[in-house]
Design a protein around this motif. Sequence first.
Motif, PDB file in Angstrom:
ATOM      1  N   ALA A  10       5.949   0.287 -15.964  1.00 46.73           N
ATOM      2  CA  ALA A  10       7.399   0.398 -16.161  1.00 46.73           C
ATOM      3  C   ALA A  10       7.846   1.846 -16.251  1.00 46.73           C
ATOM      4  N   ILE A  11       7.014   2.683 -16.870  1.00 49.78           N
ATOM      5  CA  ILE A  11       7.339   4.096 -17.039  1.00 49.78           C
ATOM      6  C   ILE A  11       7.570   4.782 -15.700  1.00 49.78           C
ATOM      7  N   HIS A  12       6.924   4.321 -14.629  1.00 52.25           N
ATOM      8  CA  HIS A  12       7.100   4.931 -13.308  1.00 52.25           C
ATOM      9  C   HIS A  12       8.571   4.908 -12.901  1.00 52.25           C
ATOM     10  N   ALA A  13       9.223   3.780 -13.146  1.00 49.81           N
ATOM     11  CA  ALA A  13      10.631   3.648 -12.770  1.00 49.81           C
ATOM     12  C   ALA A  13      11.504   4.575 -13.600  1.00 49.81           C
ATOM     13  N   ALA A  14      11.191   4.692 -14.894  1.00 50.77           N
ATOM     14  CA  ALA A  14      11.997   5.544 -15.777  1.00 50.77           C
ATOM     15  C   ALA A  14      11.862   7.017 -15.419  1.00 50.77           C
ATOM     16  N   ILE A  15      10.714   7.425 -14.921  1.00 53.58           N
ATOM     17  CA  ILE A  15      10.501   8.827 -14.545  1.00 53.58           C
ATOM     18  C   ILE A  15      11.162   9.137 -13.207  1.00 53.58           C
ATOM     19  N   ILE A  16      11.033   8.226 -12.260  1.00 53.20           N
ATOM     20  CA  ILE A  16      11.503   8.482 -10.900  1.00 53.20           C
ATOM     21  C   ILE A  16      12.996   8.192 -10.737  1.00 53.20           C
ATOM     22  N   ALA A  17      13.517   7.272 -11.537  1.00 56.50           N
ATOM     23  CA  ALA A  17      14.954   6.956 -11.473  1.00 56.50           C
ATOM     24  C   ALA A  17      15.554   7.019 -12.879  1.00 56.50           C
ATOM     25  N   PRO A  18      15.505   8.191 -13.524  1.00 58.30           N
ATOM     26  CA  PRO A  18      15.906   8.298 -14.932  1.00 58.30           C
ATOM     27  C   PRO A  18      17.373   7.990 -15.212  1.00 58.30           C
ATOM     28  N   ALA A  19      18.231   8.201 -14.233  1.00 63.36           N
ATOM     29  CA  ALA A  19      19.660   7.959 -14.444  1.00 63.36           C
ATOM     30  C   ALA A  19      20.004   6.474 -14.447  1.00 63.36           C
ATOM     31  N   ASP A  20      19.096   5.654 -13.905  1.00 64.29           N
ATOM     32  CA  ASP A  20      19.425   4.241 -13.707  1.00 64.29           C
ATOM     33  C   ASP A  20      18.478   3.275 -14.406  1.00 64.29           C
ATOM     34  N   VAL A  21      17.435   3.789 -15.057  1.00 65.56           N
ATOM     35  CA  VAL A  21      16.440   2.915 -15.683  1.00 65.56           C
ATOM     36  C   VAL A  21      16.306   3.254 -17.166  1.00 65.56           C
ATOM     37  N   LYS A  22      16.306   2.234 -17.992  1.00 67.87           N
ATOM     38  CA  LYS A  22      16.112   2.428 -19.423  1.00 67.87           C
ATOM     39  C   LYS A  22      15.121   1.394 -19.941  1.00 67.87           C
ATOM     40  N   ILE A  23      14.218   1.843 -20.831  1.00 67.88           N
ATOM     41  CA  ILE A  23      13.182   0.976 -21.378  1.00 67.88           C
ATOM     42  C   ILE A  23      13.464   0.703 -22.854  1.00 67.88           C
ATOM     43  N   TYR A  24      13.311  -0.554 -23.245  1.00 71.80           N
ATOM     44  CA  TYR A  24      13.488  -0.978 -24.636  1.00 71.80           C
ATOM     45  C   TYR A  24      12.195  -1.627 -25.118  1.00 71.80           C
ATOM     46  N   ILE A  25      11.848  -1.401 -26.383  1.00 73.17           N
ATOM     47  CA  ILE A  25      10.708  -2.069 -26.990  1.00 73.17           C
ATOM     48  C   ILE A  25      11.236  -3.235 -27.814  1.00 73.17           C
ATOM     49  N   TYR A  26      10.879  -4.438 -27.433  1.00 77.04           N
ATOM     50  CA  TYR A  26      11.348  -5.623 -28.135  1.00 77.04           C
ATOM     51  C   TYR A  26      10.949  -5.585 -29.607  1.00 77.04           C
ATOM     52  N   PRO A  27      11.862  -5.880 -30.550  1.00 78.18           N
ATOM     53  CA  PRO A  27      13.128  -6.603 -30.380  1.00 78.18           C
ATOM     54  C   PRO A  27      14.348  -5.753 -30.032  1.00 78.18           C
ATOM     55  N   ASP A  28      14.182  -4.422 -29.817  1.00 80.01           N
ATOM     56  CA  ASP A  28      15.320  -3.650 -29.292  1.00 80.01           C
ATOM     57  C   ASP A  28      15.744  -4.257 -27.964  1.00 80.01           C
TER      58      ASP A  28
END
Length: 309
Positions: free
Chosen positions: A96-114
């Motif tokens: 998942a981190i790959h997407a956040a690094i390569i498309a940082p303006a459009d991808v956000k990661i949450y750790i459940y339950p966030d």
Amino acid sequence: MAESTVQHSTDKLLELKEKQKIIDENPFCNLKINDTRELKLVESRRKCDLCQKSRKFFCYTCYQPVLSCRYYPRVKLPIKIDIIKHPREIPGKSTAIHAAIIAPADVKIYIYPDFPEIPNKEETVLVFPSKDNAKNISVKDLFVRKEGKNDALGEKTETVWPIKRAIFIDSTWHQTKSIYKDQRLRELRCVILKSRISQFWRHQKDSPRWYLATIESIHQFLVELHTCALGVDEDYGETIKKYLDLNDIIKNTCYTDSTHQYSVINGEELMQRYNGQYDNLLYFFKYMFEHIHSIYNHNELKAYKRPLI
């Protein structure tokens, strides 16, 4: 009749295995992914500015690169992507981190339950199969116009994209239940992707090869979304059909120069027919695939011995 059907199925499976064997030899060769040899030039590790832990390419706990941006591509996406990670998912094993690094303006990661805010459920989908098959829809189904207020007023839809946000669950298949059952996801439409064989090197017990890594799922979804909206570039069409199994989308959808039912063409690259615009999302995935295969024999890795269907 039964024996004939069984024989036919067996022949099809053998044919599929032979085709996949050829693809597995160089699965990314026809995709438009930057040369990953740049990453081989990186020898030393660096400290993450946020957590101060030693990392090589990016920090998989802070979702930040530790490299100069010259070492990796950036990609602009047509919609926002939210990824909900299971708390027990090992950070260093997740793609998942790959997407956040390569498309940082459009991808956000949450750790459940966030959890991401979902202001408009009609403009958001969950890319995950519902247990109730009747609730599952394809990407193509998103483009079926429903009669509504705008239609009654004779107004044109303002974008080619029928949604603004897609949510993905990042976990092993055995961990997804606790997140999928969350009431905040229950009202979302569940989108299922077309069949695609995973190249992920990590083995998941009792899972077939069409269970995709998170970054593969995101890439597949975006390609299907873009292809349904705007079509595929003629020169790129054969690549798409061979690699992503989008034959029926390309064959059954009429792409002309006329305005699509969702279209107001006002951009450049994102508004062109698909020609690899999101392939670089697989940049780190491709590099790691090649690195793993330089160490291990493909045929000896359990992940690639999983059933294809």
